[in-house]
Scaffold this active site. Sequence first.
Site, PDB file in Angstrom:
ATOM      1  N   TYR A  25       0.836  -1.201   0.000  1.00 25.04           N
ATOM      2  CA  TYR A  25       0.000   0.000   0.000  1.00 25.04           C
ATOM      3  C   TYR A  25       0.875   1.257   0.000  1.00 25.04           C
ATOM      4  CZ  TYR A  25      -3.102   3.641   1.858  1.00 25.04           C
ATOM      5  OH  TYR A  25      -3.793   4.812   2.058  1.00 25.04           O
ATOM      6  N   SER A 107      -4.404  12.290   8.338  1.00 26.25           N
ATOM      7  CA  SER A 107      -5.338  12.010   7.255  1.00 26.25           C
ATOM      8  C   SER A 107      -6.745  11.757   7.783  1.00 26.25           C
ATOM      9  CB  SER A 107      -4.865  10.768   6.487  1.00 26.25           C
ATOM     10  OG  SER A 107      -5.851  10.329   5.563  1.00 26.25           O
ATOM     11  N   GLN A 128      -5.894  16.803   7.441  1.00 25.88           N
ATOM     12  CA  GLN A 128      -6.191  16.704   6.008  1.00 25.88           C
ATOM     13  C   GLN A 128      -7.612  16.218   5.823  1.00 25.88           C
ATOM     14  OE1 GLN A 128      -6.555  13.399   4.572  1.00 25.88           O
ATOM     15  NE2 GLN A 128      -7.131  14.190   2.569  1.00 25.88           N
ATOM     16  N   THR A 156      -7.404  18.004   0.274  1.00 29.19           N
ATOM     17  CA  THR A 156      -6.915  17.231  -0.866  1.00 29.19           C
ATOM     18  C   THR A 156      -7.938  17.289  -1.993  1.00 29.19           C
ATOM     19  OG1 THR A 156      -5.612  15.753   0.531  1.00 29.19           O
ATOM     20  CG2 THR A 156      -6.209  14.945  -1.659  1.00 29.19           C
ATOM     21  N   LYS A 252      -4.057  20.817  -1.632  1.00 25.97           N
ATOM     22  CA  LYS A 252      -3.104  19.796  -2.059  1.00 25.97           C
ATOM     23  C   LYS A 252      -3.632  19.041  -3.280  1.00 25.97           C
ATOM     24  CE  LYS A 252      -0.561  15.811  -0.141  1.00 25.97           C
ATOM     25  NZ  LYS A 252      -1.043  14.744  -1.044  1.00 25.97           N
ATOM     26  N   HIS A 276      -0.401  13.021  -5.921  1.00 24.43           N
ATOM     27  CA  HIS A 276      -0.808  12.010  -4.934  1.00 24.43           C
ATOM     28  C   HIS A 276       0.185  10.842  -4.920  1.00 24.43           C
ATOM     29  CE1 HIS A 276      -4.456  11.504  -2.360  1.00 24.43           C
ATOM     30  NE2 HIS A 276      -3.969  10.278  -2.222  1.00 24.43           N
ATOM     31  N   ARG A 279      -0.465   7.907  -7.275  1.00 23.95           N
ATOM     32  CA  ARG A 279      -1.512   6.946  -6.904  1.00 23.95           C
ATOM     33  C   ARG A 279      -2.871   7.290  -7.513  1.00 23.95           C
ATOM     34  NH1 ARG A 279      -0.451   3.750  -2.682  1.00 23.95           N
ATOM     35  NH2 ARG A 279      -2.464   3.961  -1.628  1.00 23.95           N
TER      36      ARG A 279
END
Length: 387
Positions: A25, A107, A128, A156, A252, A276, A279
């Site tokens: 991951y 996150s 975030q 984000t 972001k 990212h 990703r």
Amino acid sequence: MAVITSIDDLKRLHKKRTPKMFFDYAESGSYTEQTFRDNTTDFAKIRLRQKVAVDMSGRSTASKMAGQPVAMPVALAPIGLCGMQRADGEIKAARAAAQFGVPFTLSTMSICSIEDVGAHCPDPFWFQLYVMNDNDFVDAIIERAKAANCSALVLTLDLQILGQRHKDLKNGLSAPPKLTLPVMMDMATKLRWGMEMLGTPRRGFGNIIGHAKGVGDTASLMSWTAEQFDPKLDWAKIGRIRDQWGGKLILKGILDPEDARIAADFGADAIVVSNHGGRQLDGALSSIRMLPSIKAAVGDKIEVWLDSGIRSGQDVLKALALGASGTMIGRAYLHGLGAMGEAGVTQALQILQKELDVTMALCGERNVQDLGRSNLMVPNGFFDHYN
């Protein structure tokens, strides 16, 4: 024990000590992983200009990011499932960052909740936000971040639709992991990881379970998450979030000069040039290739930071020399966390700072704020974008 001298050393230990699904991951991108690879290989194409017979004493890597003093212009980026790389991972990373003097970003998809990190971290951290379809959840989590005294909101923008990551699907990624035979066989070789996980209650998405309507356990979480990333996110919704937050706002996921101009006019405090970590949109250009054109588009109207691809202090220096005033790291600190927990995050930061300091000196500079294009040698055509 092996001597640790680089982020790659930490990466090898991370792979050895963490279950395969969680290491994969961390160390993967979407589809063919072209952009994931380019993020690092493009940094390697930029060379450094050596200078001699200059005073290299009294050097400083100190700077500011969004008005906050930092020991070096590096913040820990938000990482989902961080607490699956190591038990209580977000708490450990936040503590290491606070002690070192750089910002930590939690996150939305963290294992440890906002409240958990706030209770265990001595300094304010950043939060975030992923914008979800559930407006009540979004409103509530913003208020929770305020209550925890988070000092900035990192919004984000590049995950309205989830990019496909083949390894995650093949590994059956979940938190906590589903105990299939292959997973149990792999975990049996990661005893330290397993013992630490057994010793913590934090094994699910702490910001969501018990906070989102109808999500009381892991089973209900998976169906909720699959439907929740808001594909309608636009500048009007971003404006609503900005007004509700009312504090420092960092946007972001900017990878286009026109988007950067809109963000600068929008009143954000900083933008992060980011794909990212490779990703999301596979085939997009690397962040470092896009940095100069984005910086040129906004000038000094807004702070421009960069993430995606930074694995060394030299990479930090190259980003600063090309116009960034700050950087964010994800995998670089995650390798430290997976390798050695909180001490590993500290070691990753120490490695980056030492590399930044030594390289800056050998380039003839004493302060990170004095770095510029003259410190670099860039291949002809490197910043020429495709038609």
